[in-house]
Design a protein around this motif. Structure first.
Motif, mmCIF file in Angstrom:
data_model
loop_
_atom_site.group_PDB
_atom_site.id
_atom_site.type_symbol
_atom_site.label_atom_id
_atom_site.label_comp_id
_atom_site.label_asym_id
_atom_site.label_seq_id
_atom_site.Cartn_x
_atom_site.Cartn_y
_atom_site.Cartn_z
ATOM 1 N N ARG A 61 50.209 -11.445 45.558
ATOM 2 C CA ARG A 61 50.931 -10.872 46.702
ATOM 3 C C ARG A 61 49.981 -10.389 47.799
ATOM 4 N N SER A 62 48.752 -10.871 47.782
ATOM 5 C CA SER A 62 47.746 -10.321 48.690
ATOM 6 C C SER A 62 47.952 -10.734 50.143
ATOM 7 N N GLU A 63 48.632 -11.863 50.372
ATOM 8 C CA GLU A 63 48.883 -12.302 51.745
ATOM 9 C C GLU A 63 50.310 -12.804 51.874
ATOM 10 N N VAL A 95 48.989 -10.163 40.610
ATOM 11 C CA VAL A 95 47.533 -10.039 40.690
ATOM 12 C C VAL A 95 47.198 -8.597 41.068
ATOM 13 N N GLY A 96 46.270 -7.997 40.340
ATOM 14 C CA GLY A 96 45.933 -6.597 40.623
ATOM 15 C C GLY A 96 44.606 -6.186 40.026
ATOM 16 N N GLN A 97 44.189 -4.982 40.375
ATOM 17 C CA GLN A 97 42.926 -4.434 39.898
ATOM 18 C C GLN A 97 43.013 -4.111 38.405
ATOM 19 N N LEU A 147 58.813 -9.379 44.545
ATOM 20 C CA LEU A 147 57.415 -9.783 44.462
ATOM 21 C C LEU A 147 56.988 -10.781 45.541
ATOM 22 N N VAL A 148 57.913 -11.305 46.317
ATOM 23 C CA VAL A 148 57.490 -12.170 47.429
ATOM 24 C C VAL A 148 57.074 -11.331 48.635
ATOM 25 N N VAL A 149 57.291 -10.022 48.565
ATOM 26 C CA VAL A 149 56.852 -9.110 49.634
ATOM 27 C C VAL A 149 55.378 -8.774 49.392
ATOM 28 N N VAL A 150 54.566 -8.887 50.448
ATOM 29 C CA VAL A 150 53.117 -8.727 50.293
ATOM 30 C C VAL A 150 52.728 -7.263 50.138
ATOM 31 N N THR A 151 51.546 -7.053 49.562
ATOM 32 C CA THR A 151 51.008 -5.707 49.392
ATOM 33 C C THR A 151 49.799 -5.454 50.296
ATOM 34 N N ASN A 152 49.269 -6.534 50.896
ATOM 35 C CA ASN A 152 48.086 -6.436 51.769
ATOM 36 C C ASN A 152 46.924 -5.729 51.078
ATOM 37 N N SER A 186 49.431 -18.612 43.807
ATOM 38 C CA SER A 186 48.344 -17.969 44.542
ATOM 39 C C SER A 186 47.708 -18.952 45.519
ATOM 40 N N ASP A 187 46.922 -18.386 46.463
ATOM 41 C CA ASP A 187 46.067 -19.247 47.280
ATOM 42 C C ASP A 187 44.748 -19.530 46.559
ATOM 43 N N PHE A 188 44.559 -18.860 45.427
ATOM 44 C CA PHE A 188 43.406 -19.060 44.536
ATOM 45 C C PHE A 188 42.059 -18.785 45.212
#
Length: 252
Positions: A61-63, A95-97, A147-152, A186-188
């Motif tokens: 969800r990074s972008e 995807v996360g820390q 989850l399709v909403v981004v988190t930036n 993902s954009d990987f």
């Protein structure tokens, strides 16, 4: 005459008992054949003795996604959901820390089956269909919409996420012979302080000698991996044929 009446009553009782035994036996066999004997966890809808298959979806969800990408992703997620077999488990991660704790699924739920899966004698098809629709299908649709909403997020630790998912959901003898599918959306583009593909994409043969990779090397327990490769207009230089080859080699 009284003895004849007693005999007839006795014969009728024997016939009734035989009919009862046949009906009970039929119900028992039908229940076994349709898996209705499974004891189910009412929260996860999974069999208490474990699911029959495992499907894991990891969403980056990074972008943000374009509207067309969002719609295609939504339809693909619905197809994945509907392809989960009865008593198969579906887990959804983002995807996360992972530096402070391992990742846990946003949802873990099994397909309870649909109307056509249940016995007409020992199950209620309408009730089964309602459970599938309200507890399984709708719960997943709600998660997908969120989850399709981004988190930036500042970083995109894809490799760390894969390692964490493997530790949480793939490790252990309970998954040894289970059909496993790992689907990553993902954009990987791996981007962390230690390693960023925005700075350039190595070949995997070169990368596998990097101490960073050795920290993240993990066992996917024979999972069938599918990549939903999201193209970014701003990342065309990174998302090259060499980039996709890197990840194919990485998963192999």
């Amino acid at each position: 005459r009284e003895l004849d009446n007693q005999n007839r009553i006795g014969y009728m009782l024997i016939i009734v008992i035989i009919i009862i035994i046949v009906v009970i036996g039929y119900y028992f066999i039908d229940s076994i054949l349709t898996n209705n004997y499974q004891k189910i966890d009412e929260i996860t809808l999974c069999p208490v003795n474990g699911p029959t298959s495992l499907t894991i979806i990891v969403i980056d969800r990074s972008e943000s996604l374009k509207p067309v990408q969002q719609e295609l992703l939504r339809k693909n997620l619905i197809e994945i959901k509907e392809a989960v077999p009865r008593f198969g488990s579906l887990e959804v991660y983002t995807v996360g820390q992972t530096d402070k704790a391992v990742l846990r699924p946003e949802i873990k739920i099994c397909n309870p089956g649909r109307a056509q899966d249940g016995s007409k004698l020992t199950a209620n098809p309408q009730r089964l269909e309602k459970k599938w629709r309200t507890q399984f299908s709708q719960s997943l649709d709600d998660i997908f919409s969120r989850l399709v909403v981004v988190t930036n997020d500042q970083f995109s630790p894809i490799m760390e996420t894969i390692q964490s998912v493997a530790a949480t959901s793939l490790a252990g003898s309970h998954n040894k012979d289970l059909p496993i599918k790992l689907i990553i959306v993902s954009d990987f583009i791996q981007h962390t302080q230690q390693y960023s593909q925005y700075k350039g994409v190595d070949t995997f043969d070169k990368f596998k000698n990097n101490p960073y990779f050795k920290q993240l090397h993990t066992d996917l327990n024979g999972a069938d991996v599918e990549m939903f490769y999201l193209l970014r207009d701003s990342s065309q230089k990174v998302q090259s044929p060499e980039h996709t080859k890197f990840w194919r080699d990485y998963f192999r």
